[in-house]
Structures are given as C-alpha cells and as structure tokens.
Design a protein around this motif. Structure first.
Motif, short mmCIF file in Angstrom:
data_model
loop_
_atom_site.label_atom_id
_atom_site.label_comp_id
_atom_site.label_asym_id
_atom_site.label_seq_id
_atom_site.Cartn_x
_atom_site.Cartn_y
_atom_site.Cartn_z
N ILE A 120 45.53 48.03 38.74
CA ILE A 120 44.70 48.48 39.86
C ILE A 120 44.64 47.36 40.88
O ILE A 120 44.39 46.20 40.53
N ASN A 121 44.84 47.68 42.14
CA ASN A 121 44.80 46.67 43.19
C ASN A 121 43.37 46.19 43.40
O ASN A 121 42.41 46.93 43.21
N LEU A 122 43.24 44.92 43.80
CA LEU A 122 41.98 44.37 44.26
C LEU A 122 42.00 44.30 45.78
O LEU A 122 43.03 43.91 46.36
N PRO A 123 40.91 44.64 46.45
CA PRO A 123 40.87 44.46 47.91
C PRO A 123 40.93 42.98 48.27
O PRO A 123 40.60 42.11 47.45
N ALA A 124 41.33 42.69 49.50
CA ALA A 124 41.51 41.30 49.94
C ALA A 124 40.28 40.45 49.66
O ALA A 124 40.39 39.29 49.25
N LYS A 125 39.10 41.00 49.86
CA LYS A 125 37.86 40.23 49.70
C LYS A 125 37.62 39.80 48.26
O LYS A 125 36.83 38.87 48.01
N ASP A 126 38.30 40.45 47.30
CA ASP A 126 38.08 40.14 45.88
C ASP A 126 39.27 39.47 45.20
O ASP A 126 39.18 39.12 44.02
N LYS A 127 40.36 39.28 45.92
CA LYS A 127 41.56 38.76 45.27
C LYS A 127 41.41 37.33 44.76
O LYS A 127 42.09 36.93 43.82
N MET A 128 40.52 36.56 45.37
CA MET A 128 40.32 35.18 44.92
C MET A 128 38.97 35.02 44.22
O MET A 128 38.41 33.92 44.15
N SER A 129 38.46 36.09 43.66
CA SER A 129 37.22 36.03 42.89
C SER A 129 37.50 35.45 41.50
O SER A 129 38.65 35.29 41.09
N ALA A 130 36.44 35.15 40.76
CA ALA A 130 36.60 34.62 39.41
C ALA A 130 37.17 35.69 38.49
O ALA A 130 36.79 36.86 38.57
N PRO A 131 38.10 35.33 37.60
CA PRO A 131 38.64 36.30 36.67
C PRO A 131 37.58 36.77 35.67
O PRO A 131 36.59 36.09 35.43
N ASP A 132 37.81 37.95 35.10
CA ASP A 132 36.84 38.53 34.17
C ASP A 132 37.60 39.35 33.13
O ASP A 132 38.77 39.70 33.33
N TYR A 133 36.90 39.67 32.03
CA TYR A 133 37.58 40.30 30.89
C TYR A 133 36.56 41.04 30.03
O TYR A 133 35.41 40.62 29.89
N ARG A 134 37.00 42.17 29.42
CA ARG A 134 36.12 42.91 28.52
C ARG A 134 36.94 43.75 27.56
O ARG A 134 37.93 44.37 27.95
N ASP A 135 36.52 43.79 26.29
CA ASP A 135 37.06 44.70 25.28
C ASP A 135 36.13 45.90 25.13
O ASP A 135 34.90 45.74 25.17
N VAL A 136 36.70 47.08 24.91
CA VAL A 136 35.91 48.28 24.65
C VAL A 136 36.47 48.95 23.39
O VAL A 136 37.58 49.49 23.43
N PRO A 137 35.74 48.95 22.27
CA PRO A 137 36.25 49.61 21.07
C PRO A 137 36.19 51.12 21.19
O PRO A 137 35.47 51.68 22.03
#
Length: 280
Positions: A120-137
């Motif tokens: 999924i693309n990120l908009p320009a304003k979010d491309k240099m945001s902090a990375p994030d991660y999540r698991d969903v069982p």
C-alpha cells in the motif's frame, strides 16, 4: 444504491522473489486506477523447494506491507528488534516509513504455504515517518458466515455484511485501506456497501466470478469509483480478496523495495541504505 461497474481486468503472472520464492504477481506501480495499491503477490505451493528460501534481510522505504496467510507460517525480524510470527489465518502489517530492514522466513506449518502480500502506498507526508509493525493472529480476525454457505474474513476496515456491522483488527492502514477474504459458493451473490469515491479492487484466486466477460487465470478486477455497492456473484465456488482505499493521487517513483514521489528521493534512499543511515 448504485452498483459499481467493472472497469478494468489485470492479468496476474508467475514470478519469483526473495531467495527464489515462487509467487504470482500483480505489479500496479504504474496502474493509476489501482491507486493506493502498488503490488499484490500470491504465495502458493505445496512444494517446500518453492518457498523455503524465504525473503532474507532487505530494505523498504515509503510504503506499507500487509502479509496474510491462509496456510503456513512466516517469521518476521527487523533492524528495530521486532520479531514476530504468523501462522495459518494470521496477518502481519508493516509500515516502512523512512526505512526498515527486515526478513520474512517460512517455517513448516501444516505443509505448504498459501498467502498474500499487499503493498500500500504512503502519501508524501508520511513517507519519512517512523516505521511501525504489528502481528494479528487468526483469533483476532472476525469471520462472518453468509446465509447461503460462504464466509467473509474481515482483516481491515468497517463493513456491513448481510446486515452485520463488522470491523477488522487492522485499523492503521495507509489510505484508510480495507481488506476482506471472501468465500462464495456457486450461484451465491454478495452485496457490499462501499463509500463512493473509494478505490475498490478484487483478486480472484480460486474459481470464477460472473462478470459477463472472459477472465484470465487469477485476475485482478478494478471497479469504478462511482457507486455505493459492490456486487459479486460466484459462477463457480470462488475465493477472492476485496480491497478498498482512498486514492492518494500523487506521483509514484519506484525502484525495487523503495516507493517515493520523485527519482531524487529514490536516489537518496539508495544513498542512505549504502551509507548505513537507513531508517534513522
């Protein structure tokens, strides 16, 4: 409500990625009518040799991935110290933001591997945001049994399904993206309300949907953005993903694992990775 029309059909094709993992790919980087979705890979094989090489450490910037497994297991590790695993029926979400280096390595689970990775693309304003991660069982993903025998797994978004209001557990996807995995029996029809203006696409990974047109093997169906209903009818027993999201309407510059807005930003991503500054 107005039914959406089918506007485009995209053919998927066999490919490989990572350490020789066999996949079926839909590359959508230049497909403006698929915005905000960039790529969809289906990983499917009962032969360990097709997938056990996995996806060794590699970088990303400027996009998100959502990996969903129907069968098998994957272990995620990244440079931020995250380690997680998903097994049959579970999902992993990762926002690369300004940069992440991660690996996705298979484990044997029930024999074979079948899943999907969506970019999924990120908009320009979010491309240099902090990375994030999540698991969903699997246990956190709602399953709606349909009146005529099929079912819908709700991974992301707010949906009205046969009178039930259902919300998926992944609530932070870019472009307000939503995600369903649908199973319909032959002759069954599913009608889904969807907000006018949202992008809507469907990937048919098993069986056939009735469209009035001849479809290639495992097609991606792109619907118009006008109308408030998606209507799916199974020509045979069918399984398909339904994805919706807000078009970002920005330029896409793509090189390997990097997705930015300009070629200069791509060059900077390569420099940052090569200099060890990636993700900082």
């Amino acid at each position: 409500m107005t039914q959406r029309s089918l506007e485009n059909i995209i053919r998927s094709y066999p490919s490989s990625d990572g350490d020789g993992v066999k996949i079926r790919r839909l590359a959508l980087f230049n497909q403006r009518d698929a915005d905000p979705f960039l790529m969809l890979d289906e990983l499917v094989s009962d032969d360990e040799a097709d997938y056990m090489g996995g996806f060794p450490p590699h970088p990303h910037r400027g996009m998100e991935t959502l990996t969903y497994l129907r069968k098998g297991a994957l272990i995620h590790k990244d440079h931020m110290g995250n380690r997680g695993e998903i097994r049959s029926g579970g999902a992993q979400w990762m926002s690369a933001g300004r940069g992440i280096i991660h690996s996705e390595m298979p484990e044997l689970d029930q024999g074979g591997l079948h899943g999907f990775q969506l970019w999924i693309n990120l908009p320009a304003k979010d491309k240099m945001s902090a990375p994030d991660y999540r698991d969903v069982p699997q246990s956190e993903i709602p399953v709606v049994a349909l009146n005529t025998g099929g079912e819908v797994r709700v991974l992301a978004g707010d949906w009205q399904i046969e009178g039930q209001q259902v919300t998926g557990p992944l609530d932070k996807l870019a472009a307000n993206a939503s995600y369903l995995d649908v199973s319909l029996t032959e002759g069954e029809t599913l009608t889904l309300p969807v907000t006018s203006g949202k992008r809507a696409i469907a990937y048919v990974y098993k069986g056939q949907l009735a469209t009035g047109q001849s479809l290639p093997e495992k097609p991606l169906l792109i619907y118009s953005t006008q109308g408030e209903e998606l209507v799916f009818k199974a020509e045979s027993d069918a399984n398909f993903l339904v994805l919706t999201g807000d078009p970002i309407l920005e330029p896409v510059a793509h090189y390997g694992p990097f997705v930015m807005n300009t070629h200069e930003e791509i060059e900077q991503a390569i420099k940052d990775y090569n200099s060890g500054q990636f993700g900082r």
